[in-house]
Enzyme design. Structure first.
Site, PDB file in Angstrom:
ATOM      1  N   GLY A  42       0.833  -1.215   0.000  1.00 27.68           N
ATOM      2  CA  GLY A  42       0.000   0.000   0.000  1.00 27.68           C
ATOM      3  C   GLY A  42       0.859   1.252   0.000  1.00 27.68           C
ATOM      4  O   GLY A  42       2.084   1.191  -0.083  1.00 27.68           O
ATOM      5  N   LYS A  62      -9.914   2.724  14.550  1.00 24.67           N
ATOM      6  CA  LYS A  62      -8.580   3.098  15.039  1.00 24.67           C
ATOM      7  C   LYS A  62      -8.596   3.246  16.558  1.00 24.67           C
ATOM      8  O   LYS A  62      -7.699   2.799  17.262  1.00 24.67           O
ATOM      9  CB  LYS A  62      -8.108   4.398  14.374  1.00 24.67           C
ATOM     10  CG  LYS A  62      -7.826   4.271  12.898  1.00 24.67           C
ATOM     11  CD  LYS A  62      -6.765   3.199  12.605  1.00 24.67           C
ATOM     12  CE  LYS A  62      -6.484   3.040  11.135  1.00 24.67           C
ATOM     13  NZ  LYS A  62      -5.509   1.968  10.845  1.00 24.67           N
ATOM     14  N   ILE A  95       1.565   3.878   2.326  1.00 24.69           N
ATOM     15  CA  ILE A  95       2.544   4.095   3.394  1.00 24.69           C
ATOM     16  C   ILE A  95       3.361   2.830   3.617  1.00 24.69           C
ATOM     17  O   ILE A  95       4.571   2.877   3.859  1.00 24.69           O
ATOM     18  CB  ILE A  95       1.844   4.533   4.700  1.00 24.69           C
ATOM     19  CG1 ILE A  95       0.944   5.743   4.438  1.00 24.69           C
ATOM     20  CG2 ILE A  95       2.870   4.873   5.789  1.00 24.69           C
ATOM     21  CD1 ILE A  95       0.004   6.080   5.558  1.00 24.69           C
ATOM     22  N   ARG A 148      -4.805  21.347   7.895  1.00 26.64           N
ATOM     23  CA  ARG A 148      -4.326  20.007   8.212  1.00 26.64           C
ATOM     24  C   ARG A 148      -2.811  20.027   8.287  1.00 26.64           C
ATOM     25  O   ARG A 148      -2.167  20.998   7.868  1.00 26.64           O
ATOM     26  CB  ARG A 148      -4.757  19.012   7.113  1.00 26.64           C
ATOM     27  CG  ARG A 148      -6.257  18.821   6.986  1.00 26.64           C
ATOM     28  CD  ARG A 148      -6.827  18.037   8.130  1.00 26.64           C
ATOM     29  NE  ARG A 148      -8.250  17.739   7.951  1.00 26.64           N
ATOM     30  CZ  ARG A 148      -9.244  18.567   8.245  1.00 26.64           C
ATOM     31  NH1 ARG A 148      -8.956  19.781   8.736  1.00 26.64           N
ATOM     32  NH2 ARG A 148     -10.495  18.214   8.059  1.00 26.64           N
ATOM     33  N   SER A 155      -4.240   7.013  13.626  1.00 22.20           N
ATOM     34  CA  SER A 155      -4.545   8.233  12.882  1.00 22.20           C
ATOM     35  C   SER A 155      -4.957   9.355  13.814  1.00 22.20           C
ATOM     36  O   SER A 155      -5.555   9.122  14.865  1.00 22.20           O
ATOM     37  CB  SER A 155      -5.699   7.938  11.897  1.00 22.20           C
ATOM     38  OG  SER A 155      -6.209   9.136  11.355  1.00 22.20           O
ATOM     39  N   TYR A 192     -14.556   4.341  10.432  1.00 23.88           N
ATOM     40  CA  TYR A 192     -13.098   4.205  10.194  1.00 23.88           C
ATOM     41  C   TYR A 192     -12.349   4.699  11.434  1.00 23.88           C
ATOM     42  O   TYR A 192     -11.513   4.000  11.986  1.00 23.88           O
ATOM     43  CB  TYR A 192     -12.664   5.000   8.950  1.00 23.88           C
ATOM     44  CG  TYR A 192     -11.184   5.265   8.938  1.00 23.88           C
ATOM     45  CD1 TYR A 192     -10.678   6.519   9.305  1.00 23.88           C
ATOM     46  CD2 TYR A 192     -10.283   4.256   8.615  1.00 23.88           C
ATOM     47  CE1 TYR A 192      -9.314   6.752   9.340  1.00 23.88           C
ATOM     48  CE2 TYR A 192      -8.913   4.487   8.649  1.00 23.88           C
ATOM     49  CZ  TYR A 192      -8.445   5.746   9.009  1.00 23.88           C
ATOM     50  OH  TYR A 192      -7.093   5.969   9.055  1.00 23.88           O
TER      51      TYR A 192
END
Ligand code: WQD
Length: 338
Positions: free
Chosen positions: A10, A154, A12, A231, A125, A150
Site C-alpha cells: 500500500g 482506530k 505508506i 491540516r 490516525s 473508520y
C-alpha cells in the site's frame, strides 16, 4: 530476523518497506491486493535492489494468519498497515470496516501473544482526536467520540492493543498519522488511489494532469485565516522513516512503557488554499477549483505537536509542503505518461 509489514504494498506500507530495506532489515510483506498491486514489489526493488518476500494473504482468514506464523518463526517485529481507510466508505459500509480493521488485528495479536517477546507497531490516525480543543495536538489530547466507523476502528484498535499488551509479551507503539502525502523521490512508488480520490492531494494532482475537471474545495467559511480547513500534511517518506525509528526503539527495548503513542506530523498547519498555492508553484500552472459546501465530518483544523516524536522517539520531518507536493506531482506525471 525478519520484519513483517502487513499492507506492505500500500501507499505508506511500500514506502516503509523501502526504508526498512535501506537500513538492512529483511522484510516479509502480507497484502491481499484489495487496494494495491503486486507491481509495487517491482517499484520497491527498483529503489533498493532488494526483493522483499511477498505473501498474498487475507488477514481476515484466521487459519491463514496461523499458517503464516507457523511458516515464519523468525518474525522480530510487525508493522501493521493493512486496513480499510476511506472515511466516507466506512459510513456507508461500517461492517466491512469493523470486520477488516478489527478481526485482522485480533488474529495478528493472537499469534503474537504466543511469543514471549513481540514488537508491534500500529498504524493509527489523528482522526482519533476528532476536533481537538487545542492546537497543536499532543498525545494527551482527549480521544473524542469517533466521527466515522473508520475512526472508531482506530480507537478500538488502540484499546485492544493496550489491553493485550498488559497481559502478554507484546510491546507496542501506536503511531497517529496526520495527513500523509507525496511519493518517493525516485518516482518508483507513490499513492495509487482507486477510483475518484477522496483525499485532497491525489485529487489535486489528478486535476493538474487533466484527469479531473476541477477541485471542489469543501467550504471556505471555517474559522481559519482563509476560511478553509487546516491540516498537517506530512511527506510519506518522512512518515516511513518514523516507523523504522519506532521499530528500532522496540527491538532495542528502549520503550518506556508497554504501549507508547506518538503523533506523526510536521507541526505546521496548512489550509486547503495554501496546498493549492503550493501545487501551482510546483506545477508552474494555474489550478482550477471552486468553493462548494462543507463536507460532512470534516474538522476545522488538525496539526501535530512534534515535541514527543522529536524528544522521545528521536525523529522529525525533513520535507516541506512544497517538496511533498513536488514529489506527488512528479509521481502523477510519471504514472500517467507510462
Ligand atoms: C483534507 C482537507 C477536506 C478533498 C482523512 C482521514 C485520515 C487519513 C487522511 C487515512 C479537508 C479538503 C479534500 C477534496 C477538499 N486517512 N478536501 N476537496 O479528511 O483530513 O483525513 O484522510 O489514514 O484518517 O480522516 O484528509 O485529504 O480527505 O481532506 O476540499 O476533494 O481537504 O475538506 O479539509 P482528511 P482529506
Amino acid at each position: 530476523m525478519k520484519i513483517l509489514v502487513t499492507g506492505g504494498l500500500g501507499f505508506i506500507g511500500s514506502h516503509t518497506v523501502v526504508e526498512l530495506q535501506n537500513v538492512g532489515y529483511e522484510v516479509v510483506i502480507i497484502d491481499n491486493l484489495s487496494n494495491s498491486s503486486e507491481d509495487v514489489v517491482n517499484g520497491i526493488v527498483a529503489i533498493t535492489g532488494k526483493k522483499p518476500i511477498f505473501e498474498k494473504l487475507d488477514l481476515r482468514e484466521k487459519a491463514a494468519v496461523e499458517n503464516f506464523f507457523e511458516k515464519y518463526t523468525d518474525i522480530a517485529g510487525v508493522i501493521h498497515f493493512a486496513a480499510s481507510k476511506a472515511v466516507g466508505e466506512s459510513v456507508t459500509n461500517p461492517l466491512l470496516y469493523y470486520e477488516n480493521n478489527i478481526s485482522t488485528l485480533i488474529y495478528l495479536l493472537q499469534e503474537l501473544q504466543k511469543k514471549d517477546d513481540a514488537n508491534f507497531i500500529f498504524s493509527s490516525s489523528c482522526t482519533v482526536y476528532g476536533q481537538a480543543d487545542v492546537m497543536p495536538i499532543d498525545e494527551n489530547a482527549a480521544i473524542k467520540p469517533a466521527m466515522s466507523p473508520y475512526g472508531n476502528t482506530k480507537q478500538i484498535g488502540e484499546e485492544i492493543i493496550t489491553d493485550v499488551a498488559k497481559v502478554s509479551g507484546i510491546n507496542a507503539i501506536l503511531l497517529r498519522y496526520f495527513n500523509p502525502i507525496g511519493a518517493h523521490p525516485s518516482g518508483e512508488i507513490g499513492e495509487l488511489p482507486i477510483g475518484v480520490p477522496q483525499n485532497l492531494v491525489p485529487f489535486i494532482t489528478q486535476t493538474g494532469i487533466g484527469l479531473r475537471k476541477e477541485l471542489m474545495v469543501y467550504g471556505d467559511d471555517y474559522p481559519t485565516p482563509d476560511g478553509t480547513c487546516i491540516r498537517d500534511y506530512i511527506h510519506v517518506v518522512d512518515l516511513a522513516k518514523a516507523h523504522v525509528v519506532a521499530l528500532q526503539r522496540l527491538l532495542d527495548k528502549k520503550n518506556a512503557e508497554k504501549v507508547e503513542t506518538f503523533n506523526l506530523g510536521t507541526g505546521v498547519g496548512s489550509s486547503v488554499l495554501e496546498v493549492i498555492k503550493s501545487f501551482e508553484k510546483v506545477s508552474d500552472k494555474p489550478f482550477p477549483f471552486k468553493i462548494v459546501a462543507r463536507r460532512e465530518g470534516d474538522v476545522t483544523q488538525a496539526y501535530a505537536s512534534t515535541d514527543k516524536a522529536n524528544n522521545v522517539l528521536g525523529w522529525k520531518t525533513e520535507s516541506s509542503l512544497d517538496e511533498a507536493m513536488d514529489s506527488a506531482w512528479k509521481w502523477e506525471t510519471k504514472i500517467r505518461n507510462k
